[in-house]
Design an enzyme around this catalytic site. Structure first.
Site, PDB file in Angstrom:
ATOM      1  N   ARG A   1       2.648   9.332  17.158  1.00 43.97           N
ATOM      2  CA  ARG A   1       4.103   9.093  17.124  1.00 43.97           C
ATOM      3  C   ARG A   1       4.552   8.416  18.426  1.00 43.97           C
ATOM      4  O   ARG A   1       4.613   9.033  19.499  1.00 43.97           O
ATOM      5  CB  ARG A   1       4.853  10.415  16.960  1.00 43.97           C
ATOM      6  CG  ARG A   1       6.370  10.252  16.964  1.00 43.97           C
ATOM      7  CD  ARG A   1       6.909   9.529  15.777  1.00 43.97           C
ATOM      8  NE  ARG A   1       6.686  10.256  14.536  1.00 43.97           N
ATOM      9  CZ  ARG A   1       6.884   9.739  13.340  1.00 43.97           C
ATOM     10  NH1 ARG A   1       7.248   8.493  13.214  1.00 43.97           N
ATOM     11  NH2 ARG A   1       6.670  10.463  12.253  1.00 43.97           N
TER      12      ARG A   1
ATOM     13  N   GLU B   1      10.785  -3.506  15.365  1.00 41.77           N
ATOM     14  CA  GLU B   1       9.457  -3.659  14.752  1.00 41.77           C
ATOM     15  C   GLU B   1       9.224  -5.098  14.267  1.00 41.77           C
ATOM     16  O   GLU B   1      10.028  -5.626  13.487  1.00 41.77           O
ATOM     17  CB  GLU B   1       9.326  -2.677  13.591  1.00 41.77           C
ATOM     18  CG  GLU B   1       9.615  -1.239  14.007  1.00 41.77           C
ATOM     19  CD  GLU B   1       9.972  -0.330  12.866  1.00 41.77           C
ATOM     20  OE1 GLU B   1       9.460  -0.553  11.740  1.00 41.77           O
ATOM     21  OE2 GLU B   1      10.778   0.597  13.060  1.00 41.77           O
TER      22      GLU B   1
ATOM     23  N   ASP C   1      18.402   2.519  10.035  1.00 44.91           N
ATOM     24  CA  ASP C   1      17.099   2.105   9.491  1.00 44.91           C
ATOM     25  C   ASP C   1      17.337   0.822   8.707  1.00 44.91           C
ATOM     26  O   ASP C   1      17.721   0.831   7.555  1.00 44.91           O
ATOM     27  CB  ASP C   1      16.553   3.206   8.566  1.00 44.91           C
ATOM     28  CG  ASP C   1      15.073   3.004   8.268  1.00 44.91           C
ATOM     29  OD1 ASP C   1      14.455   3.937   7.727  1.00 44.91           O
ATOM     30  OD2 ASP C   1      14.546   1.902   8.561  1.00 44.91           O
TER      31      ASP C   1
ATOM     32  N   ARG D   1      -3.525   2.686  10.636  1.00 47.53           N
ATOM     33  CA  ARG D   1      -3.016   3.379  11.837  1.00 47.53           C
ATOM     34  C   ARG D   1      -3.621   4.776  11.989  1.00 47.53           C
ATOM     35  O   ARG D   1      -3.431   5.437  12.998  1.00 47.53           O
ATOM     36  CB  ARG D   1      -1.492   3.454  11.827  1.00 47.53           C
ATOM     37  CG  ARG D   1      -0.907   4.274  10.684  1.00 47.53           C
ATOM     38  CD  ARG D   1       0.610   4.411  10.818  1.00 47.53           C
ATOM     39  NE  ARG D   1       1.168   5.214   9.729  1.00 47.53           N
ATOM     40  CZ  ARG D   1       2.377   5.760   9.767  1.00 47.53           C
ATOM     41  NH1 ARG D   1       3.186   5.546  10.802  1.00 47.53           N
ATOM     42  NH2 ARG D   1       2.823   6.479   8.755  1.00 47.53           N
TER      43      ARG D   1
ATOM     44  N   HIS E   1       4.844  -1.621  14.810  1.00 49.30           N
ATOM     45  CA  HIS E   1       6.002  -0.703  14.681  1.00 49.30           C
ATOM     46  C   HIS E   1       6.363  -0.122  16.068  1.00 49.30           C
ATOM     47  O   HIS E   1       6.186   1.075  16.311  1.00 49.30           O
ATOM     48  CB  HIS E   1       5.577   0.415  13.725  1.00 49.30           C
ATOM     49  CG  HIS E   1       6.662   1.330  13.259  1.00 49.30           C
ATOM     50  ND1 HIS E   1       7.411   2.114  14.113  1.00 49.30           N
ATOM     51  CD2 HIS E   1       7.118   1.614  12.016  1.00 49.30           C
ATOM     52  CE1 HIS E   1       8.268   2.833  13.404  1.00 49.30           C
ATOM     53  NE2 HIS E   1       8.118   2.547  12.148  1.00 49.30           N
TER      54      HIS E   1
HETATM   55  O1  TA6 Z   1      10.262   1.580  10.397  1.00 46.89           O
HETATM   56  C1  TA6 Z   1      11.192   2.508   9.976  1.00 46.89           C
HETATM   57  C2  TA6 Z   1      10.514   3.491   9.033  1.00 46.89           C
HETATM   58  O2  TA6 Z   1      10.081   2.849   7.860  1.00 46.89           O
HETATM   59  C3  TA6 Z   1      11.499   4.635   8.777  1.00 46.89           C
HETATM   60  O3  TA6 Z   1      11.986   4.623   7.448  1.00 46.89           O
HETATM   61  C4  TA6 Z   1      10.689   5.893   9.106  1.00 46.89           C
HETATM   62  O4  TA6 Z   1      10.014   6.359   7.973  1.00 46.89           O
HETATM   63  C5  TA6 Z   1       9.747   5.323  10.179  1.00 46.89           C
HETATM   64  O5  TA6 Z   1       9.350   4.067   9.666  1.00 46.89           O
HETATM   65  C6  TA6 Z   1       8.585   6.205  10.581  1.00 46.89           C
HETATM   66  O6  TA6 Z   1       7.676   6.333   9.535  1.00 46.89           O
HETATM   67  P1  TA6 Z   1       6.410   7.347   9.761  1.00 46.89           P
HETATM   68  O7  TA6 Z   1       5.595   7.223   8.518  1.00 46.89           O
HETATM   69  O8  TA6 Z   1       5.689   6.868  10.986  1.00 46.89           O
HETATM   70  O9  TA6 Z   1       7.037   8.698   9.986  1.00 46.89           O
END
Ligand code: TA6
Length: 308
Positions: free
Chosen positions: A76, A275, A216, A102, A172
């Site tokens: 994260r 991103e 988002d 990932r 991301h």
């Molecule tokens: O990039 C934004 C997103 O698609 C959000 O909707 C949220 O889900 C984030 O990615 C994080 O996703 P993850 O699967 O890493 O928790």
């Protein structure tokens, strides 16, 4: 990885004092890069850039204090590599969000000290019986990382199959900021976006982006630089890109942050995601033998009141 394998990795790809591999949390192998211009750390788990800090500046990337460094789990923060799809799989919700690279271990394929003392590290991953169960195509994916006072990332996707395939994905990137309430993001004015916190409704960005709730947004058909204006540090973070026509901006805010085990309840205040993406109508189709590069360049610039 055992000590002999780690020693061999350092022997083959280490660069004295400027690139060393060691075992980090959860046993994942981490490359530590340090040169006169800046420093970074990269996990082989996920091909995942964990940190970047230009000399004389605060860290640029955000990493959750609650991040889990576990097999099969995405880290994260930093820069997760989302591939070969962005967000939920388009037709099968049971497949892992943001694809499967990932959470896989990548291999080191190249390292180099450049003439200007930058350090370059290349990692790669390719299809396997496991990946084919999730996505029935043969591919090679490389992440090519160059660290100086600027962080340059190239994600090279090659179709090594005998039929075309279409994919999406993203770098991301999570950025470290002073406070989500005080930053704005410039660069996407007038751009159409899908608002994922308003049933995916299509809207147009008016002026700079500011944050007062969960945000988002998938900005479509844009090649623009994004600039995070952080007047409290003060600094600007510029995210430039090539090979990408989608930019996603995300902050989970209070409720969503509270629901994520690997995200501290208050951590949403100190991070924002910008991103570098290809998603929705901007996904990429590759013929056999072709390669597409998604490129993101991250740099810190001085902050000035007139936002020149
Ligand atoms: O990039 C934004 C997103 O698609 C959000 O909707 C949220 O889900 C984030 O990615 C994080 O996703 P993850 O699967 O890493 O928790």
């Amino acid at each position: 990885m055992n000590t002999t394998e780690l020693a061999n990795l350092n022997e083959k790809y280490g660069i004295h004092d400027q690139l060393t591999f060691s075992e980090g949390p959860g046993g994942i192998i981490i490359a530590a890069i340090r040169n006169p211009h800046g420093e970074a750390t990269v996990a082989l788990h996920g091909g995942h850039i964990l940190s970047f800090k230009p000399r004389d500046h605060d860290p640029v990337l955000w990493l959750s204090q609650k991040s889990q460094f576990k097999t099969g789990k995405a880290i994260r923060g930093g820069i997760p590599v989302c591939w070969p799809w962005f967000a939920d799989h388009p037709t099968d919700i049971d497949k892992p969000a943001h694809g499967f690279v990932r959470t896989a271990v990548w291999s080191v394929i190249e390292s180099e000290r450049l003439a200007d003392d930058s350090i370059r590290l290349k990692l790669s991953i390719a299809d396997s019986e496991d990946t084919k169960k999730l996505w029935p195509h043969r591919f090679k994916l490389e992440i090519d990382i160059t660290v100086s006072d600027v962080l340059r990332i190239k994600l090279n996707a090659t179709n090594i199959d005998d039929k075309p395939f279409t994919y999406g994905g993203a770098l991301h990137s999570y950025f470290s900021i002073s406070s989500i309430a005080s930053i704005i993001i410039n660069g996407l004015e007038g751009c159409a976006y899908l608002d994922k916190v308003d049933q995916g409704r299509r809207k147009v960005q008016e002026g700079a982006i500011s944050f007062k709730q969960e945000t988002d947004r998938i900005y479509l058909d844009t090649t623009a630089d994004c600039i995070i204006e952080d007047s409290d540090i003060p600094r600007r973070i510029r995210i430039s890109k090539k090979g990408s026509r989608t930019t996603v901006v995300w902050n989970p805010w209070i409720a969503k942050a509270g629901k994520m085990k690997d995200f501290g309840d208050d951590e949403y205040k100190r991070m924002v995601c910008v991103e570098t993406t290809n998603a929705d109508a901007d996904v990429i189709s590759l013929a056999p033998g072709d390669t597409h590069t998604l490129e993101s360049t991250i740099r810190v610039e001085p902050w000035t009141r007139n936002n020149d």
